[in-house]
Design an enzyme around this catalytic site. Sequence first.
Site, short mmCIF file in Angstrom:
data_model
loop_
_atom_site.label_atom_id
_atom_site.label_comp_id
_atom_site.label_asym_id
_atom_site.label_seq_id
_atom_site.Cartn_x
_atom_site.Cartn_y
_atom_site.Cartn_z
N GLU A 84 0.82 -1.21 0.00
CA GLU A 84 0.00 0.00 0.00
C GLU A 84 0.86 1.27 0.00
OE1 GLU A 84 -4.11 -1.35 2.05
OE2 GLU A 84 -2.46 -1.09 3.45
N TYR A 130 -11.31 18.37 19.78
CA TYR A 130 -10.03 17.81 19.36
C TYR A 130 -10.15 17.07 18.04
CZ TYR A 130 -7.59 19.23 23.53
OH TYR A 130 -7.00 19.99 24.51
#
Length: 220
Positions: A84, A130
Amino acid sequence: MEFARVSQTSQTESALRERICKCGASMFQRGLTFGSTGNISVALPDGGWLMTPTNASLGDLDPARISKIDAKGQHVGGDKPTKEAFLHRVMYQQRPTCEAVVHLHSTHSVAVSCLHHIDHHDCLPPLTAYYIMRVGKLPLVPYHPPGDESLALAVEKLADKHHAVLLANHGPVVAGKSLEDAMYATEELEETAKLFLMLRGQATRPLTPEQVDELRKRGG
Protein backbone atom coordinates in the site's frame (compact mmCIF):
# COMPACT_ATOMS: atom_id res chain seq x y z
CA MET A 1 8.11 11.22 -9.71
CA GLU A 2 10.87 13.07 -7.88
CA PHE A 3 10.14 16.14 -5.76
CA ALA A 4 11.84 18.10 -2.99
CA ARG A 5 10.64 18.43 0.59
CA VAL A 6 9.57 21.87 1.72
CA SER A 7 10.82 21.24 5.25
CA GLN A 8 13.36 18.79 6.63
CA THR A 9 13.35 16.81 9.81
CA SER A 10 16.25 17.35 12.20
CA GLN A 11 16.17 13.70 13.27
CA THR A 12 18.71 11.24 11.89
CA GLU A 13 17.58 8.33 9.75
CA SER A 14 18.50 5.96 12.57
CA ALA A 15 16.34 7.92 15.03
CA LEU A 16 13.42 7.92 12.59
CA ARG A 17 13.67 4.14 12.18
CA GLU A 18 13.52 3.73 15.94
CA ARG A 19 10.61 6.16 16.16
CA ILE A 20 8.59 4.22 13.57
CA CYS A 21 9.11 1.03 15.55
CA LYS A 22 8.17 2.67 18.84
CA CYS A 23 4.99 4.24 17.44
CA GLY A 24 4.02 1.00 15.70
CA ALA A 25 4.43 -0.99 18.90
CA SER A 26 2.42 1.57 20.86
CA MET A 27 -0.52 1.42 18.45
CA PHE A 28 -0.38 -2.38 18.26
CA GLN A 29 -0.32 -2.82 22.03
CA ARG A 30 -3.37 -0.57 22.39
CA GLY A 31 -5.39 -2.52 19.83
CA LEU A 32 -5.36 0.13 17.09
CA THR A 33 -3.90 -2.39 14.65
CA PHE A 34 -3.59 -6.16 14.56
CA GLY A 35 -1.86 -8.99 12.72
CA SER A 36 0.16 -7.59 9.83
CA THR A 37 -2.32 -4.81 9.03
CA GLY A 38 -1.49 -1.13 8.88
CA ASN A 39 1.57 0.76 7.72
CA ILE A 40 3.62 3.82 8.66
CA SER A 41 5.97 6.05 6.70
CA VAL A 42 8.11 9.11 7.37
CA ALA A 43 9.71 11.52 4.91
CA LEU A 44 13.49 11.89 4.59
CA PRO A 45 15.19 15.23 3.88
CA ASP A 46 16.33 14.06 0.43
CA GLY A 47 12.75 13.46 -0.76
CA GLY A 48 12.68 9.74 -0.03
CA TRP A 49 10.82 7.84 2.67
CA LEU A 50 11.17 5.20 5.33
CA MET A 51 8.23 2.79 5.31
CA THR A 52 7.10 -0.31 7.17
CA PRO A 53 7.64 -3.53 5.18
CA THR A 54 4.99 -5.76 3.64
CA ASN A 55 3.51 -8.49 5.86
CA ALA A 56 5.10 -6.95 8.95
CA SER A 57 3.35 -6.55 12.29
CA LEU A 58 3.50 -3.00 13.62
CA GLY A 59 3.95 -4.57 17.05
CA ASP A 60 7.24 -6.25 16.14
CA LEU A 61 9.19 -4.04 13.75
CA ASP A 62 12.96 -4.23 13.33
CA PRO A 63 14.58 -0.80 12.68
CA ALA A 64 17.16 -2.33 10.34
CA ARG A 65 14.47 -3.95 8.18
CA ILE A 66 12.36 -0.80 7.65
CA SER A 67 12.04 -0.21 3.89
CA LYS A 68 13.83 2.74 2.35
CA ILE A 69 12.42 4.40 -0.80
CA ASP A 70 14.33 7.05 -2.73
CA ALA A 71 12.91 10.29 -4.15
CA LYS A 72 12.14 8.53 -7.45
CA GLY A 73 10.03 5.91 -5.70
CA GLN A 74 12.63 3.13 -6.01
CA HIS A 75 13.15 0.59 -3.22
CA VAL A 76 16.80 1.04 -2.17
CA GLY A 77 17.09 -0.63 1.24
CA GLY A 78 15.51 -2.81 3.89
CA ASP A 79 12.72 -5.32 3.31
CA LYS A 80 10.17 -4.99 0.51
CA PRO A 81 7.82 -2.08 1.32
CA THR A 82 4.13 -2.44 2.04
CA LYS A 83 1.98 -3.10 -1.03
CA GLU A 84 0.00 0.00 0.00
CA ALA A 85 3.03 2.26 -0.48
CA PHE A 86 1.14 4.19 -3.17
CA LEU A 87 -1.29 5.50 -0.52
CA HIS A 88 1.65 7.14 1.21
CA ARG A 89 3.22 8.37 -2.02
CA VAL A 90 0.14 10.30 -3.18
CA MET A 91 -0.24 11.92 0.23
CA TYR A 92 3.34 13.21 0.11
CA GLN A 93 2.98 14.38 -3.47
CA GLN A 94 -0.25 16.28 -2.83
CA ARG A 95 0.77 17.64 0.59
CA PRO A 96 4.32 19.07 0.39
CA THR A 97 4.50 19.87 4.12
CA CYS A 98 3.55 16.32 5.08
CA GLU A 99 6.31 14.50 6.99
CA ALA A 100 4.55 11.24 7.94
CA VAL A 101 1.59 9.05 6.98
CA VAL A 102 -0.25 6.45 9.06
CA HIS A 103 -2.69 3.93 7.58
CA LEU A 104 -4.58 1.56 9.90
CA HIS A 105 -7.44 -0.92 9.74
CA SER A 106 -8.61 0.29 13.16
CA THR A 107 -11.87 -1.39 14.17
CA HIS A 108 -14.25 1.51 14.80
CA SER A 109 -13.03 3.56 11.85
CA VAL A 110 -13.47 0.56 9.56
CA ALA A 111 -16.93 -0.01 11.00
CA VAL A 112 -17.93 3.55 10.10
CA SER A 113 -16.51 3.07 6.60
CA CYS A 114 -18.93 0.15 6.12
CA LEU A 115 -22.10 2.07 7.07
CA HIS A 116 -24.57 2.77 4.30
CA HIS A 117 -25.97 6.16 5.25
CA ILE A 118 -22.87 8.14 6.24
CA ASP A 119 -22.06 11.46 4.58
CA HIS A 120 -19.42 10.65 1.94
CA HIS A 121 -18.15 14.23 2.09
CA ASP A 122 -17.65 14.13 5.87
CA CYS A 123 -18.01 10.72 7.50
CA LEU A 124 -18.11 11.75 11.15
CA PRO A 125 -20.02 14.54 12.91
CA PRO A 126 -18.11 17.21 14.89
CA LEU A 127 -18.53 15.57 18.28
CA THR A 128 -15.45 17.03 19.99
CA ALA A 129 -13.14 19.99 19.63
CA TYR A 130 -10.03 17.81 19.36
CA TYR A 131 -11.51 15.86 16.47
CA ILE A 132 -12.03 19.08 14.53
CA MET A 133 -8.56 20.39 15.38
CA ARG A 134 -6.73 17.14 14.58
CA VAL A 135 -8.81 15.64 11.80
CA GLY A 136 -11.28 18.21 10.42
CA LYS A 137 -13.41 16.95 7.54
CA LEU A 138 -13.16 13.26 6.71
CA PRO A 139 -14.24 12.30 3.16
CA LEU A 140 -14.96 8.70 2.17
CA VAL A 141 -12.90 7.20 -0.65
CA PRO A 142 -14.96 4.76 -2.76
CA TYR A 143 -14.06 1.09 -2.42
CA HIS A 144 -11.15 -0.31 -4.43
CA PRO A 145 -9.38 -3.62 -3.77
CA PRO A 146 -6.37 -3.41 -1.40
CA GLY A 147 -3.13 -2.99 -3.33
CA ASP A 148 -4.95 -1.81 -6.46
CA GLU A 149 -3.40 1.39 -7.78
CA SER A 150 -6.86 2.67 -8.75
CA LEU A 151 -7.14 3.36 -5.04
CA ALA A 152 -4.15 5.72 -5.32
CA LEU A 153 -5.95 7.77 -7.95
CA ALA A 154 -9.05 8.01 -5.77
CA VAL A 155 -7.02 9.16 -2.75
CA GLU A 156 -5.00 11.58 -4.90
CA LYS A 157 -8.19 13.45 -5.84
CA LEU A 158 -8.82 14.28 -2.17
CA ALA A 159 -5.32 14.51 -0.66
CA ASP A 160 -4.60 18.13 -1.59
CA LYS A 161 -7.59 19.34 0.45
CA HIS A 162 -7.75 16.69 3.20
CA HIS A 163 -4.94 15.32 5.35
CA ALA A 164 -7.21 12.48 6.52
CA VAL A 165 -9.42 10.25 4.39
CA LEU A 166 -11.43 7.12 5.12
CA LEU A 167 -11.21 4.24 2.65
CA ALA A 168 -14.55 2.47 2.23
CA ASN A 169 -14.58 -1.01 3.85
CA HIS A 170 -10.89 -0.58 4.60
CA GLY A 171 -9.70 2.12 7.05
CA PRO A 172 -8.18 5.60 7.50
CA VAL A 173 -5.13 7.19 5.86
CA VAL A 174 -3.80 10.17 7.79
CA ALA A 175 -0.93 12.54 6.97
CA GLY A 176 0.80 14.80 9.48
CA LYS A 177 3.57 17.35 9.86
CA SER A 178 5.37 14.79 12.04
CA LEU A 179 4.93 11.12 12.88
CA GLU A 180 3.44 12.07 16.23
CA ASP A 181 1.04 14.49 14.55
CA ALA A 182 -0.18 11.78 12.15
CA MET A 183 -0.45 9.20 14.92
CA TYR A 184 -2.40 11.49 17.29
CA ALA A 185 -4.82 12.44 14.50
CA THR A 186 -5.35 8.77 13.65
CA GLU A 187 -6.06 7.99 17.30
CA GLU A 188 -8.47 10.92 17.57
CA LEU A 189 -10.27 9.68 14.45
CA GLU A 190 -10.61 6.18 15.90
CA GLU A 191 -11.94 7.45 19.25
CA THR A 192 -14.46 9.69 17.48
CA ALA A 193 -15.60 6.76 15.35
CA LYS A 194 -16.08 4.79 18.56
CA LEU A 195 -18.13 7.62 20.09
CA PHE A 196 -20.19 7.93 16.93
CA LEU A 197 -21.08 4.23 16.99
CA MET A 198 -21.84 4.32 20.74
CA LEU A 199 -24.19 7.27 20.28
CA ARG A 200 -26.10 5.93 17.28
CA GLY A 201 -29.82 6.09 18.02
CA GLN A 202 -29.30 8.67 20.76
CA ALA A 203 -30.11 12.37 20.57
CA THR A 204 -26.66 13.97 20.24
CA ARG A 205 -25.42 17.53 20.50
CA PRO A 206 -22.55 17.97 18.03
CA LEU A 207 -20.61 21.21 17.82
CA THR A 208 -22.38 24.00 15.96
CA PRO A 209 -21.11 25.25 12.57
CA GLU A 210 -19.95 28.45 14.31
CA GLN A 211 -17.98 26.47 16.89
CA VAL A 212 -16.45 24.33 14.15
CA ASP A 213 -15.43 27.40 12.14
CA GLU A 214 -13.75 28.93 15.18
CA LEU A 215 -11.78 25.74 15.84
CA ARG A 216 -10.69 25.50 12.22
CA LYS A 217 -9.44 29.08 12.32
CA ARG A 218 -7.43 28.31 15.45
CA GLY A 219 -5.94 25.25 13.79
CA GLY A 220 -5.06 27.11 10.59
